[in-house]
Design an enzyme around this catalytic site. Structure first.
Site, short mmCIF file in Angstrom:
data_model
loop_
_atom_site.label_atom_id
_atom_site.label_comp_id
_atom_site.label_asym_id
_atom_site.label_seq_id
_atom_site.Cartn_x
_atom_site.Cartn_y
_atom_site.Cartn_z
N PHE A 9 0.87 -1.17 0.00
CA PHE A 9 0.00 0.00 0.00
C PHE A 9 0.92 1.23 0.00
O PHE A 9 1.78 1.34 0.88
CB PHE A 9 -0.86 -0.05 1.26
CG PHE A 9 -1.98 0.94 1.31
CD1 PHE A 9 -2.76 1.19 0.20
CD2 PHE A 9 -2.27 1.61 2.49
CE1 PHE A 9 -3.81 2.10 0.25
CE2 PHE A 9 -3.33 2.51 2.56
CZ PHE A 9 -4.10 2.76 1.44
N ASP A 45 2.53 -5.94 8.00
CA ASP A 45 1.29 -5.17 8.03
C ASP A 45 0.15 -6.15 7.75
O ASP A 45 0.13 -6.80 6.70
CB ASP A 45 1.34 -4.06 6.97
CG ASP A 45 0.10 -3.17 7.03
OD1 ASP A 45 -0.98 -3.69 7.36
OD2 ASP A 45 0.22 -1.97 6.71
N TYR A 89 -10.53 -0.92 11.55
CA TYR A 89 -11.81 -0.59 10.89
C TYR A 89 -12.12 -1.42 9.65
O TYR A 89 -13.14 -1.23 9.03
CB TYR A 89 -11.88 0.90 10.55
CG TYR A 89 -10.74 1.45 9.72
CD1 TYR A 89 -10.69 1.24 8.34
CD2 TYR A 89 -9.73 2.21 10.30
CE1 TYR A 89 -9.64 1.74 7.58
CE2 TYR A 89 -8.68 2.72 9.56
CZ TYR A 89 -8.64 2.48 8.20
OH TYR A 89 -7.61 2.97 7.45
N LYS A 90 -11.21 -2.33 9.27
CA LYS A 90 -11.50 -3.17 8.10
C LYS A 90 -12.24 -4.42 8.58
O LYS A 90 -13.37 -4.31 9.02
CB LYS A 90 -10.21 -3.47 7.36
CG LYS A 90 -9.68 -2.20 6.67
CD LYS A 90 -8.33 -2.36 6.04
CE LYS A 90 -7.92 -1.05 5.36
NZ LYS A 90 -6.48 -0.92 5.19
N ARG A 143 -12.71 -3.92 -6.78
CA ARG A 143 -12.33 -4.78 -5.66
C ARG A 143 -13.57 -5.22 -4.87
O ARG A 143 -14.45 -4.41 -4.58
CB ARG A 143 -11.40 -3.94 -4.77
CG ARG A 143 -10.63 -4.71 -3.76
CD ARG A 143 -9.56 -3.82 -3.16
NE ARG A 143 -10.14 -2.74 -2.35
CZ ARG A 143 -9.50 -2.16 -1.34
NH1 ARG A 143 -8.28 -2.52 -1.02
NH2 ARG A 143 -10.06 -1.18 -0.65
C1 LIG Z 1 -5.92 0.30 5.25
C2 LIG Z 1 -4.44 0.28 5.28
C3 LIG Z 1 -3.73 1.25 6.00
C4 LIG Z 1 -4.48 2.34 6.68
O1 LIG Z 1 -3.70 3.18 7.43
P1 LIG Z 1 -4.39 4.36 8.25
O2 LIG Z 1 -3.33 4.86 9.13
O3 LIG Z 1 -5.55 3.76 8.96
O4 LIG Z 1 -4.88 5.36 7.27
C5 LIG Z 1 -2.35 1.14 6.03
N1 LIG Z 1 -1.69 0.15 5.40
C6 LIG Z 1 -2.36 -0.79 4.68
C7 LIG Z 1 -1.61 -1.88 3.99
C8 LIG Z 1 -3.74 -0.73 4.59
O5 LIG Z 1 -4.40 -1.64 3.88
#
Ligand SMILES: *Cc1c(COP(=O)(O)O)cnc(C)c1O
Length: 397
Positions: A113, A184, A209-210, A356
């Protein structure tokens, strides 16, 4: 056995909607609103400042962390909830570098990401001292791990394609080369079985939150292997990570264990929401979730390929190489997704051309998958992506 009829009844989803975006923002579990309102009224309202002790707000990050620990294969006392994923990534990355000796390379992959690469770029810039971020292709990661690498920083499940890295073997490879492994788990926690302990991961972070359904901007989580929790020094310290926050020493002295990964005051209302959301996982076996998620996604792929020939599978075809999401490529993916959302099937779009779809067995059944494909087929047949209204780009895609 996990009873998915029971778990489905624990969610409040709008009628008529098929929600295939729980990988981006989990839906609202039923007990959350009541718990948050109790925390506001009976704790904040009635206890005032005494809530920190009387309702043990101060211990909430660790208590919530222990509940997440079970879902990610971590021992009690090694996971803490709090801060955002991005902030936690900065903490674990700099903590990992603090115990990595004289090496200077952080290795990640181009499928990560972009946010994680931004955090790493800025972390190495702020640390200076010759640290650098090296980015390889996901397929090349394994052979790029060598004795120059201080920290291997990977996201287990690719946010776009759902491609799954082998956490255990890559961690082992990193350790053999003398590097530290940071994972991660944003698209893994709550999506598939994770064994941080068994994989011997050094540090990990993930999203609240996911798949964990903690609500928009929910606190994230952070894992630190006990061995490192004794001496790792994240480049972000604050009083809540201090051994004795209320001694008000002038000198920073990190606390023991996962405590040292804390920084400031935890957001109690969001933490209460996440804590209540985690109730839906009680009695849920992650292996059953995984098996069901594969059934749902295999059916989705089969039906979409049979009925929507313009869409090209962007995810690995082998389910054991995929997380809990399926992506399709289509040149007009953005507009098509908008048309699909208007038809009551909510997925999302990732530039440049990825549609997605996330599969979350706790509240999705085979009936939902088939309804989703029916509506998608209809959108494709009627070429609804050509409607100008669907071309308007919102800030969040
Ligand atoms: C959703 C996601 C984030 C989100 O980071 P925030 O600090 O909550 O904005 C970070 N890394 C990955 C790989 C994600 O999928």
């Amino acid at each position: 056995m996990t009873d998915f009829t029971r778990t489905r009844a624990l969610f409040d989803l709008p009628a008529g909607v098929v929600y295939l975006d729980g990988n981006s923002l989990g839906p609202l579990p039923k007990g959350v609103a009541e718990r948050v309102s109790r925390t506001v009224r009976d704790e904040w309202g009635a206890m005032l400042i005494r809530g920190w002790n009387d309702a043990d707000w101060i211990g909430l990050p660790e208590r919530v962390g222990d509940r997440i620990a079970r879902l990610v294969g971590a021992p009690k006392g090694t996971v803490m909830a709090g801060d955002s994923t991005s902030v936690n990534l900065f903490k674990v990355l700099t903590a990992a570098l603090s115990v990595a000796g004289t090496r200077r390379v952080v290795l990640s992959d181009s499928g990560n990401f972009p946010n994680d690469l931004y955090v790493a770029q800025e972390a190495v810039r702020a640390l200076g001292m010759g640290y650098e971020l090296k980015i390889a292709a996901p397929e090349a990661i394994e052979r790029t791990i060598d004795e120059t690498v201080a920290v291997l920083m990977l996201t287990e499940v690719d946010y776009r394609t759902g491609r799954l890295h082998d956490m255990k073997s890559l961690t082992e490879k990193a350790h053999k080369a003398g590097a530290i492994a940071v994972w991660d788990l944003c698209h893994s926690a709550g999506a598939l079985p994770i064994d941080l302990d068994g994989a011997d991961a050094d540090f990990a972070i993930g999203c609240g939150y996911k798949y964990l359904n903690g609500g928009p901007g929910a606190p994230a989580f952070i894992y630190c292997k006990p061995e490192w929790a004794k001496r790792a020094a994240p480049a972000l310290g604050g009083w809540m990570g201090h051994a004795e926050p209320f001694a008000f020493d002038l000198q920073y002295r990190p606390g023991d264990g996962i405590t040292r990964m804390r920084v400031g005051t935890p957001p109690i209302l969001s933490m209460a929401a996440l804590d209540a959301a985690l109730d839906v996982w009680d009695g849920v076996d992650m292996k059953a979730v995984r098996a069901r998620s594969i059934e749902l996604s295999e059916c989705f792929i089969r039906e979409v390929e049979a009925r929507c020939s313009r869409l090209e599978l962007a995810s690995p075809r082998d389910p054991s190489r995929r997380g809990s999401q399926v992506s399709f490529r289509f040149k007009h993916g953005y507009e098509t997704m908008q048309a699909l959302i208007a038809a009551g099937v909510i997925g999302d779009f990732r530039a440049p051309d990825i549609m997605r779809f996330g599969f979350t067995p706790l509240y999705l059944g085979m009936d939902d998958v088939l309804t989703a494909v029916d509506r998608l087929e209809d959108v494709m047949k009627r070429r609804l992506w050509e409607e100008p209204a669907y071309a308007v780009r919102a800030k969040v895609t």
